[in-house]
Write a protein that holds these residues in place. Structure first.
Motif, PDB file in Angstrom:
ATOM      1  N   ASN A  53      -3.650   7.102 -25.223  1.00 37.52           N
ATOM      2  CA  ASN A  53      -2.873   6.594 -24.090  1.00 37.52           C
ATOM      3  C   ASN A  53      -3.637   5.467 -23.406  1.00 37.52           C
ATOM      4  N   PRO A  55      -3.076   3.855 -19.958  1.00 38.02           N
ATOM      5  CA  PRO A  55      -2.377   3.702 -18.680  1.00 38.02           C
ATOM      6  C   PRO A  55      -3.029   2.624 -17.819  1.00 38.02           C
ATOM      7  N   THR A  90       4.585  -0.016 -23.965  1.00 43.45           N
ATOM      8  CA  THR A  90       5.941   0.511 -23.870  1.00 43.45           C
ATOM      9  C   THR A  90       6.447   0.610 -22.443  1.00 43.45           C
ATOM     10  N   SER A  92       6.147   2.670 -18.552  1.00 48.03           N
ATOM     11  CA  SER A  92       6.353   4.068 -18.174  1.00 48.03           C
ATOM     12  C   SER A  92       7.063   4.139 -16.835  1.00 48.03           C
ATOM     13  N   ARG A  94       7.022   6.788 -13.678  1.00 49.71           N
ATOM     14  CA  ARG A  94       6.409   7.960 -13.051  1.00 49.71           C
ATOM     15  C   ARG A  94       7.341   8.421 -11.940  1.00 49.71           C
ATOM     16  N   TYR A 131      16.418   4.791 -17.714  1.00 47.53           N
ATOM     17  CA  TYR A 131      16.345   5.953 -18.590  1.00 47.53           C
ATOM     18  C   TYR A 131      17.526   6.866 -18.258  1.00 47.53           C
ATOM     19  N   ASP A 148       1.797   0.213 -19.226  1.00 43.56           N
ATOM     20  CA  ASP A 148       1.400   1.454 -19.901  1.00 43.56           C
ATOM     21  C   ASP A 148       1.742   1.372 -21.376  1.00 43.56           C
ATOM     22  N   ASP A 150       0.139   2.676 -25.657  1.00 40.00           N
ATOM     23  CA  ASP A 150      -0.701   3.496 -26.513  1.00 40.00           C
ATOM     24  C   ASP A 150      -1.346   2.633 -27.583  1.00 40.00           C
TER      25      ASP A 150
END
Length: 171
Positions: A53, A55, A90, A92, A94, A131, A148, A150
């Motif tokens: 990950n 972040p 990608t 994110s 939260r 989303y 964020d 990976d």
């Protein structure tokens, strides 16, 4: 086995991502008389099973700054050292389920924006628009972080090691 130097300005023990990164950054600063020691092979320790990950969210200025730097490094590292890497930014979302969490996100968002990270505060409806499967009945809001992502931990370790070797450091 490679011949171990009899002297070195810095000796790094451990050939995971942290060791390889330390060697790479020392070499970038011109400290090429450094050596990394690994008892097995690069990434044989905890790096091989790390999640990867990447972040940028943090409530600490210093940690966010280091994470921002990492995203910038990873986005160019493969080309810089001619080593292919799988790095995906990608983004994110939260979720904040309380007013206190929203305040924490607003503070982190302000720090991120100041550091050049394009974080955004979202209403529950805006988060759901990004989303559609999101349940919003108990949400106060959300934080969107486009940075964020990976990375493959073994690939980034090998890329850092290659870069360090190319600059004259020893492994």
């Amino acid at each position: 086995m490679a011949e171990i130097p009899t002297s070195a300005r810095v000796v790094i023990i451990g050939g995971g991502v942290v060791g390889a990164s330390s060697l790479y950054h020392l070499a970038k600063k011109g400290w090429t008389d450094c050596v990394l020691l690994e008892k097995n092979e690069l990434t044989a320790g905890s790096t091989w099973h790390a999640a990867g990950n990447v972040p940028t969210f943090s409530t600490s200025w210093a940690i966010m700054n280091m994470q921002r730097y990492s995203t910038e490094l990873y986005s160019r590292l493969g080309d810089e050292v001619d080593y292919p890497m799988n790095y995906h930014q990608t983004g994110s979302i939260r979720l904040a389920h309380s007013k206190e969490r929203m305040q924490e996100f607003q503070r982190a968002c302000a720090m991120g924006r100041y550091q050049g990270i394009g974080m955004e505060m979202l209403t529950p409806e805006e988060a759901q628009a990004r989303y559609p499967f999101l349940e919003t009945h108990d949400l106060e809001g959300a934080l969107f972080d486009p940075s964020d992502g990976d990375i493959d931990p073994a690939q980034v370790t090998q890329a850092l090691a290659k870069g360090a070797r190319d600059m004259g450091a020893k492994i």
